[in-house]
Enzyme design. Structure first.
Site: not given
Ligand code: PRP
Ligand code: URA
Length: 208
Positions: A103, A107
């Site tokens: 993410r 944004t």
């Molecule tokens: C986290 C989580 C999801 C996403 C959820 O990943 O594992 O993939 O955020 O958020 P959303 O529903 O608002 O899209 P992150 O983007 O932090 O990546 P990471 O697992 O590489 O840390």
């Molecule tokens: N991604 C995470 O890992 N935690 C949250 O609470 C939201 C998005």
């Protein structure tokens, strides 16, 4: 649209320990793998079986085995891998898709950096795994990519969901059943699930 909350006491007990900020990285990873076993049991509960003939030490018998082609587990990186490990403990023959998304912190839109999936997705049940369904931007994008590649029988499995994420996801993909261990209160202004457990990837891997 279908949303199943897996409210089994063992799942809830382990989830509470995971939410606790005092839980270590090693503990968090172990618990996620353990919970994945219990969630995998629920998400595969209605899979069809077919009787095959086998030979037990006492003679021939007909016994059930899973029908159809091998399942596909699609992990949204990074944190999806925590659930994936536990799912593979129970279904070691499953095929695996990896979808690299993070993410953008400003944004909250997903940025794809990797995609690798088996070629024949259309013949298989695809279970997408990611512990967190927050805005749902990541899971919506992952499922859209899998559909573009031919998947037409998809389920989404997470650990924690926000009501806003459930709404957005089921609006975008009403044909994809959602399984979660809990639906929390809301998202905060930074898109984090409250009370949640923090950043799942960071807690799994000890990053910040
Ligand atoms: C986290 C989580 C999801 C996403 C959820 O990943 O594992 O993939 O955020 O958020 P959303 O529903 O608002 O899209 P992150 O983007 O932090 O990546 P990471 O697992 O590489 O840390
Ligand atoms: N991604 C995470 O890992 N935690 C949250 O609470 C939201 C998005």
């Amino acid at each position: 649209m279908s949303v199943t909350v897996v409210d089994h006491p063992l799942v809830q007990h382990k989830l509470t320990i995971m939410r606790d900020k005092a839980t270590s990285t090693a503990g968090f990873r172990r618990l996620l793998r353990e919970i994945a076993h219990l969630l995998c049991y629920e998400v595969t509960r209605d899979l069809e079986t077919v009787e095959i003939e086998i030979e037990t030490p006492l003679g021939p018998a007909f016994a059930p085995t899973l029908r159809g082609k091998k399942l596909v587990f699609a992990s949204i990186l990074r944190a999806g891998n925590g659930l994936l490990e536990g799912m593979l403990d129970l279904v070691p023959a499953a095929r695996v898709a990896h979808i690299g998304l993070y993410r953008d912190h400003e944004t909250l839109e997903p940025v794809e950096y990797y995609f690798k999936a088996p070629g024949d997705l259309n013949d298989r049940l695809v279970i997408v795994v990611d512990p967190m369904l927050a805005t749902a931007n990541s899971s919506i994008a992952a499922v859209t990519r899998l559909k573009e590649r031919g998947a037409d029988n998809i389920r989404f499995l997470c650990l924690l969901a926000a009501p806003e994420g459930i709404e957005a996801f089921t609006r975008a993909h009403p044909d994809v059943p959602v399984f979660t261990a809990a639906i929390d209160s809301h998202l905060n202004e930074k898109g984090y699930i409250v009370p949640g457990l923090g950043d799942a990837g960071d807690r799994m891997y000890g990053t910040k």
